[in-house]
Enzyme design. Structure first.
Site, PDB file in Angstrom:
ATOM      1  N   GLU A  31       0.832  -1.060   0.004  1.00 15.90           N
ATOM      2  CA  GLU A  31       0.447   0.004  -0.301  1.00 15.90           C
ATOM      3  C   GLU A  31       0.871   1.083  -0.565  1.00 15.90           C
ATOM      4  O   GLU A  31       1.624   1.546   1.018  1.00 15.90           O
ATOM      5  CB  GLU A  31      -0.641  -0.070   1.297  1.00 15.90           C
ATOM      6  CG  GLU A  31      -1.617   1.234   1.692  1.00 15.90           C
ATOM      7  CD  GLU A  31      -2.832   1.027   3.053  1.00 15.90           C
ATOM      8  OE1 GLU A  31      -3.130   0.055   3.735  1.00 15.90           O
ATOM      9  OE2 GLU A  31      -3.651   1.748   2.373  1.00 15.90           O
TER      10      GLU A  31
ATOM     11  N   LYS B 274      -8.962   2.883  -2.667  1.00 18.00           N
ATOM     12  CA  LYS B 274      -9.364   1.840  -1.067  1.00 18.00           C
ATOM     13  C   LYS B 274     -10.311   2.120  -1.087  1.00 18.00           C
ATOM     14  O   LYS B 274     -11.698   3.054  -0.773  1.00 18.00           O
ATOM     15  CB  LYS B 274      -8.595   2.246  -0.276  1.00 18.00           C
ATOM     16  CG  LYS B 274      -8.307   1.794   1.022  1.00 18.00           C
ATOM     17  CD  LYS B 274      -7.475   2.095   1.941  1.00 18.00           C
ATOM     18  CE  LYS B 274      -7.342   1.413   3.221  1.00 18.00           C
ATOM     19  NZ  LYS B 274      -6.292   1.810   4.376  1.00 18.00           N
TER      20      LYS B 274
ATOM     21  N   CYS C 108      -5.752  -2.993   2.152  1.00 11.43           N
ATOM     22  CA  CYS C 108      -5.231  -3.418   3.032  1.00 11.43           C
ATOM     23  C   CYS C 108      -6.887  -3.462   4.312  1.00 11.43           C
ATOM     24  O   CYS C 108      -7.454  -4.643   4.525  1.00 11.43           O
ATOM     25  CB  CYS C 108      -4.690  -1.998   3.782  1.00 11.43           C
ATOM     26  SG  CYS C 108      -4.278  -1.896   5.465  1.00 11.43           S
TER      27      CYS C 108
ATOM     28  N   LEU D 234      22.939   6.726  31.134  1.00 14.58           N
ATOM     29  CA  LEU D 234      23.107   4.921  31.918  1.00 14.58           C
ATOM     30  C   LEU D 234      22.835   4.924  33.328  1.00 14.58           C
ATOM     31  O   LEU D 234      23.799   5.341  34.184  1.00 14.58           O
ATOM     32  CB  LEU D 234      24.018   3.875  31.703  1.00 14.58           C
ATOM     33  CG  LEU D 234      24.355   3.715  30.139  1.00 14.58           C
ATOM     34  CD1 LEU D 234      25.480   3.064  29.738  1.00 14.58           C
ATOM     35  CD2 LEU D 234      23.084   3.456  29.732  1.00 14.58           C
TER      36      LEU D 234
ATOM     37  N   GLY E 270      22.127   2.398  35.933  1.00 14.93           N
ATOM     38  CA  GLY E 270      22.089   0.993  36.412  1.00 14.93           C
ATOM     39  C   GLY E 270      21.013   0.223  36.112  1.00 14.93           C
ATOM     40  O   GLY E 270      21.621  -0.844  36.825  1.00 14.93           O
ATOM     41  N   GLY E 271      19.997   0.757  36.205  1.00 15.65           N
ATOM     42  CA  GLY E 271      18.352   0.282  36.257  1.00 15.65           C
ATOM     43  C   GLY E 271      18.173  -0.221  35.029  1.00 15.65           C
ATOM     44  O   GLY E 271      19.416   0.016  34.113  1.00 15.65           O
TER      45      GLY E 271
ATOM     46  N   ASP F  13      15.385   0.046  32.668  1.00 16.15           N
ATOM     47  CA  ASP F  13      15.186   0.339  31.825  1.00 16.15           C
ATOM     48  C   ASP F  13      15.845   1.162  31.005  1.00 16.15           C
ATOM     49  O   ASP F  13      16.550   1.046  29.566  1.00 16.15           O
ATOM     50  CB  ASP F  13      13.729   2.149  31.536  1.00 16.15           C
ATOM     51  CG  ASP F  13      12.252   1.281  32.572  1.00 16.15           C
ATOM     52  OD1 ASP F  13      12.068   0.533  32.770  1.00 16.15           O
ATOM     53  OD2 ASP F  13      12.453   1.433  33.967  1.00 16.15           O
ATOM     54  N   SER F  14      17.100   1.776  30.954  1.00 15.47           N
ATOM     55  CA  SER F  14      17.937   1.904  30.211  1.00 15.47           C
ATOM     56  C   SER F  14      18.817   0.971  29.589  1.00 15.47           C
ATOM     57  O   SER F  14      19.918   1.156  28.592  1.00 15.47           O
ATOM     58  CB  SER F  14      19.257   3.073  31.116  1.00 15.47           C
ATOM     59  OG  SER F  14      19.699   2.593  32.482  1.00 15.47           O
TER      60      SER F  14
ATOM     61  N   THR G  31      14.587   6.611  28.425  1.00 11.32           N
ATOM     62  CA  THR G  31      13.652   5.237  28.571  1.00 11.32           C
ATOM     63  C   THR G  31      12.786   4.633  29.146  1.00 11.32           C
ATOM     64  O   THR G  31      12.662   4.161  29.888  1.00 11.32           O
ATOM     65  CB  THR G  31      15.156   4.928  29.082  1.00 11.32           C
ATOM     66  OG1 THR G  31      15.251   5.687  30.402  1.00 11.32           O
ATOM     67  CG2 THR G  31      16.455   4.817  28.459  1.00 11.32           C
TER      68      THR G  31
ATOM     69  N   GLU H 211       5.587   3.434  34.080  1.00 12.38           N
ATOM     70  CA  GLU H 211       5.742   4.613  34.232  1.00 12.38           C
ATOM     71  C   GLU H 211       5.338   5.924  33.913  1.00 12.38           C
ATOM     72  O   GLU H 211       4.652   6.880  34.638  1.00 12.38           O
ATOM     73  CB  GLU H 211       7.693   5.156  34.090  1.00 12.38           C
ATOM     74  CG  GLU H 211       8.113   4.210  35.477  1.00 12.38           C
ATOM     75  CD  GLU H 211       9.952   4.695  34.981  1.00 12.38           C
ATOM     76  OE1 GLU H 211      10.769   4.217  35.984  1.00 12.38           O
ATOM     77  OE2 GLU H 211       9.946   5.431  33.966  1.00 12.38           O
TER      78      GLU H 211
END
Lengths: 589, 589
Positions: free
Chosen positions: A44, A127, A167, A336, A338-339, A341-342, A436, A441
């Site tokens: 498409e 379409k 589609c 970063l 250390g968790g 998510d990142s 991140t 959250e």
């Protein structure tokens, strides 16, 4: 019965890059021709890319699309491919792009499909069913077509009738597929810009099989692949027999040219024409010279299905890679902590771009634990990314010395200082900043506006926290199974999540356990389930109230682009719905 | 011919505040009854507020609206107003709020209108023409009605036929007004949630007059007033005779109860019924006991029109005031640079909220000129706002000492430090941060992401720079004409604009003259004019190219809420279209 060699070109176009997309079409047509294909089918709006959003309203863009189509037809013929039938999606119009004051003139833009043959446009289809829900706004942009186009391919004894559809035409009952059945076609083409959605995959196959049975016809379903802003098209092109049997299927998240021989009924001499049910039928002869291929039949094969988590990872990696590449960024930068998510975003970025194009910055504060710094450094070492450290204490102290702040204001200040550092690196060195924050959250507003929310792209925007952990474990296990280094430090996965904005802070101080939270969020946000329904599902009423309130109140936070009073209806942001990734320019080069 | 005393209630509802809006309706009905009105007409969706966006998809919200309507009818009767006909807009549904997997079930939400009488709902009408362009998305939310409701009000010799219509029904040719003409009604009600748009005002009167003539009927047009997020409803309710004569008209930007006697033809005995053209007609008797009022006729009066600049100022002040009040903020904070944009925003804020609820912060840097500080202080003195000073040098230096930055990165750093200061004050003291970037700057990306763009509301988001100057001069002249202190320092108006992020910087270093820029922007953005068209209008081709490119590239900047890859179609932000200002909660109180 004639055998038609079909090539489904599962390609990755770029919105607005008309000449690049045309080159892609020519290149894949040449490859299909080398394999002896008679019919090559592209997705498409492959010529313009999809979705083009408000570019539809620019007359010059519509004209660019129409001209690019005519040129493509001529170029294919000049390249020696004039005898193939090449099917492409494009943007057309048979009226003005946008209504002026005279509302009696009908708006004209069409989500269109063309059959190219012998240097010209042999047939077109517009379409019929326009999706206008979720991520789709096609009622804003297009006029629905009311005529089904049936193309009679071939000459002499080898003629087959092929219906053209686009589609959404396959997702809604009635319309083109019902009319195609009444028109007694042998093959229905369905060209798609169908975005990846978790768990949609199985729905797609069963839908194609159901429509094939309803139409008593083989269905060739071709979908684009690639990231376009927030959408990721996963491909998954397939051919299904009228019996519902899956004949061939392409791999997801990668370009493919799926070539397969299908045996089709000879076009019936007395095929009905004119109006059939809710649509008229337009029949067009496309006298492609072809003969049923000699030798062993070409078999496209059925690609092995990905696991659920492999699918999600594939979508996230492709989505980030194409956002970076199509917007021509050279590199990305992220904080970063250390968790988890990142760490997961860094792993996605390294899979998408390679470690040398990813900058990770550890920005410890006085509240950062030792393991935060160690885990960030460990991640960097495993991934091969460019690792830096920028402690934030001096900057934070400069604000605190001049302003009288306490509590939450100090917590947010730290996150905002980190945002300023990342944006300064972006300005100075040209990186795209990655955000991140995960979907859980963001849903409940557990993030700092202009702090950790800073950035141009967020791979986890639509990934709940529970799924972040699952993905981390899956990625590490997958690496281990291939004898590679698992990219994500085990400690980042195992430790309790914390924003580390005050001593001893844990996410669970402010939020319920993520497994419970995500279950409520899934029901409330994705399932549109109400309070009574969530409580009936076994959740604590007070907790349901609390989470629903957090979600409702957090809506505000996500609107980072400040609203303002309208005095015209053409401001920016939501009014002007334009693709971020867009290569079309009306201006001089 | 009978005389009907009509009250048009131009009110300011709040989205989601069903009980508050119902109380408002009861209170205005009582006032109308005291003036002897027979018929009281309220705006579109007055009971729920408008627009409710994705709240439409919550079954509990639809049920809340339906229940509130029934309760309102009972309460009006209990209050002694059962004999009046009270017309209100609300949200109804005759099917599920959202489609599930079974797409054969029709979606049911309706943009609805009810006639309340004797404690019950005597008649309903569902909006026929749904707008789905610009700020409207009604094809996403509502199912169009296909039946025109004609209410026969009164008893005995005093009966008149009244057709019910809603907003867009009057903007599109054909449909309800054409059918109302065929049904030979005497009066057409058109209830509106019609947002203020610059220069729309005259279009509205001529449209109402044209439709009145087409329908051979008097038209009573009632519109809401008030700010709802980015929209400002300006009222401008009016009654127009079949001749096109304007009988009564309310002031804009303020609540009003416009009461006017209209003489109407007696309902015809053989009025046609059933299907008339494209809609069916439903006739309902509403036997309100009324007598043509004795004494002098009640005259609503025709309010004097505002000048163009007074209209814009009125929209901006009301838009800000309602955003602050409806979201329950106590105060606002903004940075005062001494320049024209922040001075105008401060004047708007003081007009909206009073000086004691406005905090202005001067945040000078080493590049700030002396006049910047003086002009900011002068503004504060003229306006009576709470003025503070926070020099940024120490904070900026703390970043520069730790990072290796140059050029644009240093310019942006200063703007971001200011953003952090304003957000810290917001966190610490609870103010809403106002952003002050004008539409021209935003259009071309001449602002710092997470810097001067920080804030929860921007009064100038839709105001081009040229208009900012015009508004400043108009506001000062208006004050002088009233013997008040002109709020905006003359120096802020007269001096050349500068971001003051490096020594001697002027806006004209990076941008064309604002008069030329705004003319191109007006054509490109608001007029959807293409490159050739702009050049034909006399603009320099190279400048047109430059401005169009700046606008296209700046689209990215305005998307401050980072996009991310979708893996479900119910993320947040654009997917979940919810009003920011919304008082409805499904959760327990």
């Amino acid at each position: 019965m004639p055998t038609l060699r079909i090539a489904l070109a599962q390609v990755n176009p770029v919105v607005g890059d008309l000449s690049g997309n045309a080159a892609l079409i020519r290149e894949r047509t040449a490859a299909a021709a080398r394999s002896g294909a008679h019919l090559v089918v592209f997705p498409e709006m492959v010529l313009t890319g999809y979705p083009v959003e408000d570019l539809t309203f620019r007359d010059a863009f519509v004209t660019s699309s129409q001209r690019a189509l005519a040129k493509l037809a001529a170029d294919l013929d000049a390249g020696g491919f004039g005898e193939l039938a090449v099917v492409v999606g494009y943007l057309d119009a048979d009226g003005p792009a946008r209504l002026g004051d005279d509302t009696t003139v009908r708006r004209g833009p069409r989500n269109a499909q063309a059959v190219l043959h012998r240097g010209g446009v042999a047939a077109t289809y517009f379409k019929h069913h326009l999706p206008n829900y979720g991520v789709f706004d096609e009622d804003r942009y297009f006029v629905p077509g009311d005529t089904l186009t049936v193309v009679r391919l071939g000459i002499g004894d080898e003629q087959v009738d092929v219906a053209l559809t686009i589609c959404e035409d396959i997702w809604q009952p009635g319309g083109p597929f019902a009319v195609a059945a009444a028109a007694r076609v042998g093959l229905v083409l369905n060209i798609n810009g169908s975005p990846y959605e978790r768990d949609k995959d199985d729905a797609r196959l069963s839908l194609v099989a159901r429509r094939a049975a309803e139409a008593h016809a083989t269905v060739a379903y071709v979908n684009m692949v690639g990231g376009q802003d927030e959408l990721t098209f996963d491909g998954d092109s397939m051919i299904v027999a009228p019996s519902g049997e899956l004949l061939a299927r392409a791999q997801q998240f990668t370009e493919a040219l799926l070539i397969h021989d299908v045996t089709l009924p000879v076009a019936v001499a007395d095929a009905p024409t004119g109006g059939l049910g809710e649509m008229a039928v337009r029949r067009v002869e496309v006298p492609t010279a072809w003969q049923t291929p000699a030798g062993a039949p070409q078999v496209g094969g059925v690609a092995e299905r990905l696991s659920d988590l492999a699918e999600v990872w594939g979508a996230l990696v492709l989505g980030l890679r194409d956002y970076v590449e199509k917007n021509r960024f050279k590199s990305v930068v992220l904080g970063l902590s250390g968790g988890i998510d990142s760490a997961v975003v860094a792993a996605i970025a390294v899979d998408a771009l390679g470690g040398q194009r990813v900058v990770g910055v550890s920005m410890p504060s006085e509240f950062s634990s030792g393991h935060s710094r160690d885990d960030a450094a460990d991640l960097a070492k495993r991934s091969g990314l460019d690792f830096r450290t920028e402690p934030i204490a001096t900057m934070v102290d400069a604000f605190l010395a001049n302003m009288n702040l306490a509590g939450l204001a100090i917590e947010n200040l730290q996150a905002r200082v980190r945002g300023v550092i990342l944006m300064a690196l972006s300005n100075q060195e040209g990186h795209l900043v990655l955000t991140t924050g995960n979907k859980s959250e963001l849903a409940v507003g557990y993030s700092t506006l202009y702090g950790d929310s800073v950035g141009g792209f967020n791979p986890l925007k639509d990934v709940p926290k529970s799924l972040v952990w699952e993905l981390a474990r899956w990625r590490n296990d997958d690496a281990a199974a291939r004898d590679q280094v698992p990219p994500i430090p085990e400690n980042s996965i195992a430790k309790p999540p914390s924003a580390e904005l005050r001593p001893g802070q844990l996410d669970t101080d402010s939020l319920p356990d993520y497994a419970v939270l995500d279950d409520i969020l899934l029901g409330y946000v994705e399932g549109d389930r109400g309070r009574d329904d969530l409580i009936a599902a076994g959740h604590d009423p007070a907790l349901v109230d609390r989470v629903m309130r957090m979600v409702d109140l957090a809506e505000y936070k996500r609107r980072q682009s400040a609203p303002g009073t309208k005095i015209s209806f053409k401001a920016f942001g939501r009014d002007r719905r334009l693709p971020i990734t867009n290569r079309w320019r009306e201006t001089a080069a």
